[in-house]
Design a protein around this motif. Structure first.
Motif, PDB file in Angstrom:
ATOM      1  N   THR A 153      27.752   6.776  66.217  1.00  0.00           N
ATOM      2  CA  THR A 153      29.056   6.330  66.705  1.00  0.00           C
ATOM      3  C   THR A 153      29.025   5.947  68.179  1.00  0.00           C
ATOM      4  O   THR A 153      29.867   5.191  68.635  1.00  0.00           O
ATOM      5  CB  THR A 153      30.108   7.428  66.488  1.00  0.00           C
ATOM      6  OG1 THR A 153      29.687   8.610  67.168  1.00  0.00           O
ATOM      7  CG2 THR A 153      30.268   7.723  65.008  1.00  0.00           C
ATOM      8  N   ASP A 154      28.073   6.500  68.926  1.00  0.00           N
ATOM      9  CA  ASP A 154      27.960   6.147  70.345  1.00  0.00           C
ATOM     10  C   ASP A 154      27.051   4.930  70.457  1.00  0.00           C
ATOM     11  O   ASP A 154      25.835   5.044  70.640  1.00  0.00           O
ATOM     12  CB  ASP A 154      27.391   7.326  71.144  1.00  0.00           C
ATOM     13  CG  ASP A 154      28.382   8.451  71.226  1.00  0.00           C
ATOM     14  OD1 ASP A 154      29.157   8.497  72.184  1.00  0.00           O
ATOM     15  OD2 ASP A 154      28.395   9.285  70.295  1.00  0.00           O
ATOM     16  N   MET A 155      27.642   3.756  70.342  1.00  0.00           N
ATOM     17  CA  MET A 155      26.887   2.515  70.272  1.00  0.00           C
ATOM     18  C   MET A 155      26.391   2.099  71.641  1.00  0.00           C
ATOM     19  O   MET A 155      26.954   2.467  72.671  1.00  0.00           O
ATOM     20  CB  MET A 155      27.763   1.407  69.685  1.00  0.00           C
ATOM     21  CG  MET A 155      28.223   1.663  68.275  1.00  0.00           C
ATOM     22  SD  MET A 155      29.309   0.346  67.701  1.00  0.00           S
ATOM     23  CE  MET A 155      30.733   0.641  68.746  1.00  0.00           C
ATOM     24  N   THR A 156      25.355   1.296  71.609  1.00  0.00           N
ATOM     25  CA  THR A 156      24.851   0.703  72.832  1.00  0.00           C
ATOM     26  C   THR A 156      25.772  -0.437  73.257  1.00  0.00           C
ATOM     27  O   THR A 156      26.643  -0.876  72.498  1.00  0.00           O
ATOM     28  CB  THR A 156      23.431   0.178  72.626  1.00  0.00           C
ATOM     29  OG1 THR A 156      23.466  -0.880  71.657  1.00  0.00           O
ATOM     30  CG2 THR A 156      22.504   1.293  72.134  1.00  0.00           C
ATOM     31  N   ALA A 157      25.529  -0.937  74.471  1.00  0.00           N
ATOM     32  CA  ALA A 157      26.346  -2.050  74.967  1.00  0.00           C
ATOM     33  C   ALA A 157      26.182  -3.286  74.094  1.00  0.00           C
ATOM     34  O   ALA A 157      27.140  -4.019  73.838  1.00  0.00           O
ATOM     35  CB  ALA A 157      25.967  -2.355  76.417  1.00  0.00           C
ATOM     36  N   GLU A 158      24.959  -3.516  73.613  1.00  0.00           N
ATOM     37  CA  GLU A 158      24.719  -4.682  72.757  1.00  0.00           C
ATOM     38  C   GLU A 158      25.481  -4.551  71.438  1.00  0.00           C
ATOM     39  O   GLU A 158      26.093  -5.509  70.955  1.00  0.00           O
ATOM     40  CB  GLU A 158      23.229  -4.828  72.478  1.00  0.00           C
ATOM     41  CG  GLU A 158      22.892  -5.991  71.549  1.00  0.00           C
ATOM     42  CD  GLU A 158      21.439  -5.988  71.119  1.00  0.00           C
ATOM     43  OE1 GLU A 158      21.047  -6.917  70.383  1.00  0.00           O
ATOM     44  OE2 GLU A 158      20.710  -5.045  71.500  1.00  0.00           O
ATOM     45  N   GLU A 159      25.457  -3.354  70.859  1.00  0.00           N
ATOM     46  CA  GLU A 159      26.151  -3.141  69.588  1.00  0.00           C
ATOM     47  C   GLU A 159      27.659  -3.296  69.758  1.00  0.00           C
ATOM     48  O   GLU A 159      28.330  -3.859  68.894  1.00  0.00           O
ATOM     49  CB  GLU A 159      25.808  -1.753  69.045  1.00  0.00           C
ATOM     50  CG  GLU A 159      24.354  -1.619  68.618  1.00  0.00           C
ATOM     51  CD  GLU A 159      23.975  -0.183  68.316  1.00  0.00           C
ATOM     52  OE1 GLU A 159      22.981   0.021  67.610  1.00  0.00           O
ATOM     53  OE2 GLU A 159      24.676   0.734  68.810  1.00  0.00           O
ATOM     54  N   LYS A 160      28.196  -2.807  70.850  1.00  0.00           N
ATOM     55  CA  LYS A 160      29.628  -2.960  71.098  1.00  0.00           C
ATOM     56  C   LYS A 160      30.000  -4.427  71.264  1.00  0.00           C
ATOM     57  O   LYS A 160      31.045  -4.870  70.781  1.00  0.00           O
ATOM     58  CB  LYS A 160      30.030  -2.164  72.339  1.00  0.00           C
ATOM     59  CG  LYS A 160      29.983  -0.654  72.163  1.00  0.00           C
ATOM     60  CD  LYS A 160      30.423   0.054  73.433  1.00  0.00           C
ATOM     61  CE  LYS A 160      30.405   1.568  73.243  1.00  0.00           C
ATOM     62  NZ  LYS A 160      30.819   2.285  74.478  1.00  0.00           N
ATOM     63  N   ALA A 161      29.142  -5.178  71.956  1.00  0.00           N
ATOM     64  CA  ALA A 161      29.426  -6.600  72.156  1.00  0.00           C
ATOM     65  C   ALA A 161      29.410  -7.351  70.832  1.00  0.00           C
ATOM     66  O   ALA A 161      30.261  -8.204  70.567  1.00  0.00           O
ATOM     67  CB  ALA A 161      28.404  -7.197  73.118  1.00  0.00           C
ATOM     68  N   LEU A 162      28.469  -7.015  69.958  1.00  0.00           N
ATOM     69  CA  LEU A 162      28.403  -7.679  68.654  1.00  0.00           C
ATOM     70  C   LEU A 162      29.607  -7.315  67.788  1.00  0.00           C
ATOM     71  O   LEU A 162      30.102  -8.134  67.024  1.00  0.00           O
ATOM     72  CB  LEU A 162      27.099  -7.304  67.940  1.00  0.00           C
ATOM     73  CG  LEU A 162      25.805  -7.857  68.539  1.00  0.00           C
ATOM     74  CD1 LEU A 162      24.592  -7.284  67.824  1.00  0.00           C
ATOM     75  CD2 LEU A 162      25.793  -9.382  68.458  1.00  0.00           C
ATOM     76  N   LYS A 163      30.059  -6.083  67.925  1.00  0.00           N
ATOM     77  CA  LYS A 163      31.162  -5.613  67.084  1.00  0.00           C
ATOM     78  C   LYS A 163      32.474  -6.311  67.423  1.00  0.00           C
ATOM     79  O   LYS A 163      33.343  -6.478  66.570  1.00  0.00           O
ATOM     80  CB  LYS A 163      31.327  -4.106  67.237  1.00  0.00           C
ATOM     81  CG  LYS A 163      32.167  -3.453  66.166  1.00  0.00           C
ATOM     82  CD  LYS A 163      32.150  -1.961  66.312  1.00  0.00           C
ATOM     83  CE  LYS A 163      32.893  -1.287  65.163  1.00  0.00           C
ATOM     84  NZ  LYS A 163      32.237  -1.499  63.869  1.00  0.00           N
ATOM     85  N   THR A 164      32.623  -6.739  68.668  1.00  0.00           N
ATOM     86  CA  THR A 164      33.862  -7.388  69.097  1.00  0.00           C
ATOM     87  C   THR A 164      33.694  -8.882  69.336  1.00  0.00           C
ATOM     88  O   THR A 164      34.613  -9.527  69.817  1.00  0.00           O
ATOM     89  CB  THR A 164      34.379  -6.721  70.384  1.00  0.00           C
ATOM     90  OG1 THR A 164      33.374  -6.828  71.406  1.00  0.00           O
ATOM     91  CG2 THR A 164      34.713  -5.254  70.136  1.00  0.00           C
ATOM     92  N   GLN A 165      32.538  -9.423  69.016  1.00  0.00           N
ATOM     93  CA  GLN A 165      32.281 -10.837  69.274  1.00  0.00           C
ATOM     94  C   GLN A 165      33.183 -11.721  68.412  1.00  0.00           C
ATOM     95  O   GLN A 165      33.299 -11.514  67.201  1.00  0.00           O
ATOM     96  CB  GLN A 165      30.815 -11.171  68.999  1.00  0.00           C
ATOM     97  CG  GLN A 165      30.455 -12.629  69.238  1.00  0.00           C
ATOM     98  CD  GLN A 165      28.966 -12.882  69.086  1.00  0.00           C
ATOM     99  OE1 GLN A 165      28.161 -11.974  69.282  1.00  0.00           O
ATOM    100  NE2 GLN A 165      28.595 -14.103  68.741  1.00  0.00           N
TER     101      GLN A 165
END
Length: 542
Positions: free
Chosen positions: A46-58
């Motif tokens: 659940t504690d995503m990396t910055a890259e994963e967060k960016a992809l999730k909201t892209q």
């Protein structure tokens, strides 16, 4: 933002020997502090990396199918959720990713579309590829392009199919969904001897179609919106444009749009509680109906009807107390018979409310018995006080009703025998109850079951129990005060600025006569003034 802390003290750190075992123990001891200040076990998923967060909201749609796949993996769980499929194919010279939810896709229609696309040549897709797919190659009536990933994902989760084309920054969605749906059948709560046998189901499109079939008016409006951050439930507001009051329509739409909730898994009931502020009032402020003909009749009266996807019931707004005591059967018979049935139903509803408190009051004070009714009252005392008998028997009936709902059909007969013979008859013979209590409670229960609105029947039962307790404590003054408070409670309620006891309070003679008497169809020249309709004329005046 999350902060990571570690359980333990300074001595633990000083005694650390750097082994892998201690490292694992320290990792398991980590805690995460969320934005609300709560501690929870640290979870690297659940504690995503910055890259994963960016992809999730892209929101931008990548040109490469590999990048699209990576975005979908983070956004919707592609390759983790087994029902989400990304199928890659080549049409002409273009590689296309077909994204759909396996349970919603209509296989035959989608196969026909893919068959047509498989014959596309390179020249057909070389220039203006997106327009070529939409206008020339995809043989379907509901096709639309989107440029945001959230819109594409939303359409797919609603049952559509998305086409991602290599090199394009927009995607195509096709409405080829196939929802699981049960067959149309007559509603159990609103049966009629003669009349239509179709009723609403759990699919929104099918429900509005049943109404559209009955009202072929170009001014019938069906406005759809999505409610719920997670469920994104489809909600449709239906009204006739030149009949329904514009202020009423706007008020209901604004209320629905203002609902801030994570979801509506229970459909129309949760939406009702969100848009109708009734607090602890037990009486229903909206009317539910599962019959398309009933909903159509209310639309023609100027009401606003709210459809919620996954719900077989439709909300009718505004509503009054007297809307809940009418039934479609009254309008399926002649006016005289319909009036008779309506009055019989009125008597049953009043009996479900006041029969037991009145009988109990006359038993406690025999001087209140009218002449000729001196026989009323028990001939012998029971083991338990009368009030306790009433309360236990009433709760027992509720238990049997709930047991009947949850009992499998093959065992329903056995459950009925146990309830009627073992509980009822033996309880009377054992002296726990007297015959008169069971008799009058049965009459009151029949009146409750004769109430067309299930919600109104339950509310009346609560009022009856309250009146019994008040009568037991305060006798005649308690009955008078309790009944008055009940009437004041209802008279002060409103359903979207419509008085709940209209046309009784405030009194409207013409409309009240229409409530008491089932008038002939041609006698209704005008619509009820309750909804303040724009067009109040039903038929040309002679």
């Amino acid at each position: 933002m999350k902060l990571i802390v570690k359980k333990g003290n300074a001595s633990d750190k000083s005694n650390s020997n750097g082994t892998q075992e201690q490292s694992d123990n320290q990792q398991s001891d980590k805690l995460a502090i969320d934005e609300e200040g709560n501690l929870s076990p640290y979870n690297p998923v659940t504690d995503m990396t910055a890259e994963e967060k960016a992809l999730k909201t892209q929101e931008d749609i990548p040109r490469s199918l590999r990048e699209i796949q990576r975005v979908l993996e983070e956004r919707v769980g592609l390759n983790r959720s087994f029902d989400l499929v990304l199928r890659e194919m080549v049409f002409g010279s273009k590689r296309v990713g077909i994204f759909f939810c396996n349970g919603f896709a209509k296989d035959t229609v989608l196969t026909d579309i893919l068959t047509r696309l498989s014959y596309a040549d390179k020249e057909a897709v070389s220039y203006h590829t997106l327009e070529a797919f939409i206008e020339k190659l995809i043989p379907h009536i509901q096709v639309k392009s989107y440029k945001k990933m959230s819109e594409i994902v939303g359409q797919v989760l609603m049952g559509g199919t998305a086409f991602f084309i290599e090199g394009e920054t927009a995607a195509i969605t096709i409405d080829v969904k196939n929802y699981p749906v049960r067959s149309i059948a007559e509603p159990d709560l609103e049966r009629v001897v003669r009349g239509s046998r179709d009723g609403f189901v759990e699919t929104l499109l099918l429900n509005v179609t049943l109404v559209r079939r009955r009202i072929r008016d170009e001014r019938l409006k069906l406005e759809i919106m999505q409610i719920g951050k997670r469920t994104k439930t489809d909600v449709c507001v239906s009204y006739i444009n030149d009949i329904a009051n514009a202020d009423l329509v706007k008020a209901i739409k604004d209320k629905i749009k203002g609902v801030d909730i994570d979801g509506l898994p229970l459909g129309e009931k949760q939406l009702e509680e969100a848009i109708v502020n009734k607090g602890w009032n037990p009486y229903p402020m909206v009317r539910y109906s599962e019959r398309p003909d009933v909903v159509s009749a209310h639309l023609l009266e100027g009401h606003v009807c709210v459809f919620v996807d996954t719900s077989p019931s439709v909300m009718i707004l505004p509503t009054t107390f007297f809307h809940h005591v009418q039934h479609a059967e009254e309008y399926r018979q002649t006016p005289f018979i319909g009036t008779y049935l309506r009055w019989v139903r009125f008597v049953g509803i009043m009996a479900s409310l006041f029969l037991l408190p009145l009988w109990f009051m006359m038993v406690m004070d025999p001087s209140l018995k009218p002449a000729g009714l001196e026989f009323l009252g028990p001939q012998k005392e029971g083991t338990l006080p009368l009030l306790v008998q009433f309360l236990l028997a009433d709760i027992g009936i509720d238990l049997m009703r709930m047991a009947a709902v949850h009992t499998p059909t093959p065992l329903a007969t056995a459950m009925g025998l146990v309830a009627a013979i073992l509980v009822g008859d033996i309880a009377v013979k054992a002296g726990l109850f007297i015959n008169e209590v069971i008799l009058y409670l049965a009459l009151a229960s029949i009146g409750m079951f004769a109430t067309p609105s299930y919600e109104l029947g339950l509310a009346n039962r609560i009022v009856r129990l309250a009146l019994l307790i008040i009568v037991a404590i305060f006798h005649v003054p308690g009955f008078v005060i309790g009944s008055t408070l009940w009437l004041i409670l209802l008279a002060t309620r409103k359903s979207y600025n419509a008085p709940y006891m209209w046309p009784f309070i405030p009194f409207n003679a013409k409309s009240f006569f229409s409530i008491l008497v089932r008038r002939p169809v041609l006698a209704g020249k005008t619509r009820l003034s309750l909804t303040k309709p724009i067009d109040g004329t039903r038929q040309p005046k002679s």
